[in-house]
Design an enzyme around this catalytic site. Sequence first.
Site, PDB file in Angstrom:
ATOM      1  N   LYS A  53      35.561  20.894  64.881  1.00  0.00           N
ATOM      2  CA  LYS A  53      35.856  20.018  65.747  1.00  0.00           C
ATOM      3  C   LYS A  53      34.969  20.288  66.885  1.00  0.00           C
ATOM      4  O   LYS A  53      34.585  19.266  67.680  1.00  0.00           O
ATOM      5  CB  LYS A  53      37.124  20.225  66.077  1.00  0.00           C
ATOM      6  CG  LYS A  53      38.341  19.612  65.296  1.00  0.00           C
ATOM      7  CD  LYS A  53      39.633  20.003  65.123  1.00  0.00           C
ATOM      8  CE  LYS A  53      40.617  19.363  64.151  1.00  0.00           C
ATOM      9  NZ  LYS A  53      41.887  19.807  64.127  1.00  0.00           N
ATOM     10  N   GLN A  97      46.463  22.970  67.700  1.00  0.00           N
ATOM     11  CA  GLN A  97      46.062  23.076  66.184  1.00  0.00           C
ATOM     12  C   GLN A  97      47.506  23.444  65.543  1.00  0.00           C
ATOM     13  O   GLN A  97      48.040  24.543  66.066  1.00  0.00           O
ATOM     14  CB  GLN A  97      45.201  24.039  65.733  1.00  0.00           C
ATOM     15  CG  GLN A  97      44.908  24.289  64.432  1.00  0.00           C
ATOM     16  CD  GLN A  97      44.241  23.090  64.053  1.00  0.00           C
ATOM     17  OE1 GLN A  97      43.124  22.338  64.439  1.00  0.00           O
ATOM     18  NE2 GLN A  97      44.525  22.609  62.689  1.00  0.00           N
ATOM     19  N   ASP A 120      45.612  13.332  68.674  1.00  0.00           N
ATOM     20  CA  ASP A 120      46.222  13.467  67.556  1.00  0.00           C
ATOM     21  C   ASP A 120      47.216  12.309  67.285  1.00  0.00           C
ATOM     22  O   ASP A 120      47.451  12.298  66.060  1.00  0.00           O
ATOM     23  CB  ASP A 120      47.121  15.021  67.315  1.00  0.00           C
ATOM     24  CG  ASP A 120      46.359  16.072  66.566  1.00  0.00           C
ATOM     25  OD1 ASP A 120      45.417  15.404  65.831  1.00  0.00           O
ATOM     26  OD2 ASP A 120      46.714  17.179  66.469  1.00  0.00           O
TER      27      ASP A 120
END
Length: 295
Positions: A53, A97, A120
């Site tokens: 990422k 995460q 997200d």
Amino acid sequence: MPAELIDGVSIAREIRQEIAEKAARLAERGIRPGLAVVLVGDDPASAVYVRSKGRACDEAGMYSSTINLPATTSQPELLEVVNRLNADSRIHGILVQMPLPKQLDADTVIRAIDPRKDVDGFHPVNIGKLLIGERDGFVPCTPAGIQEMLRRSAIETSGAECVIVGRSNIVGKPMAALLMQDAAGANGTVTVCHRHTRDLGAHTKRADILIVAAGRAGLVTADMIRPGAVVIDVGMNRIDDPNSSRGYRLVGDVDFESVSKVASRITPVPGGVGPMTIAMLMSNTVKAAEQIGAA
Ligand code: NAD
């Protein structure tokens, strides 16, 4: 005739190029889109995702920052980091995460992220916006990537029988919400199957577009596919492979070998949905920067 591959790598590359151009335009206005990724603990698979990422952001001219926290981090400590990032003007997107170590409550952490920075798309505010069709929210990256992939592959969703296998909050449910909208790239007739579905094959066989996100290698076989269907395989399962140097290989939830003989289009694993997910994370971060920058 074997199914045509839907190449997620090249579609994602195209999107990342467009994102780099948008980021360059924002830079002219003095805004550099910034993504913060918080990694708690040292799970090697998560570390690989986080690195890729960060790399993708760098390539697109975006700012990225990774915050590595020890596996012993407490809930107040993690919430403090999230609050600091909420207030940091260099950061437009925040991603924590998952999975988190077990002393941490993911739902509380997700709710602590400023919804305007929740790239997200897991915050209840953004899930609600998705459901009611408000477009200034953020759509979870994997379903957003699948919709984009269908759109760029000229696969018609309007009126299509769309069958989704799996109802997780990160893939199945938001995928269903997206495809049922009265909007371009949607207007599908959606069926959601899950662990308690009776006769899974009877549902999958009706699908014009079948999206499988169950996390079960080889769950979907050729006899469950309507000839000519489009098959999107979200699954990422490690199976033992003594012939591989790593000792395992990645496979999807769909038995590619047999299904690709019946379907018209199919995504490979790896190289299908996976690359799209990162591209959409970047796209959401640029969108956040545009919206926050304009506020
Ligand atoms: P999850 O475990 O949270 O949910 C799985 C869902 O599948 C559940 O709703 C369950 O009811 C359903 N299911 C399980 N077995 C079933 C069966 N036999 N029949 C019908 N339904 C069944 O999983 P998730 O987080 O949604 O992930 C699913 C898969 O997708 C995993 O392999 C994951 O690694 C992969 N994934 C890939 C990406 C990507 O970017 N490529 C992103 C997210 C998830």
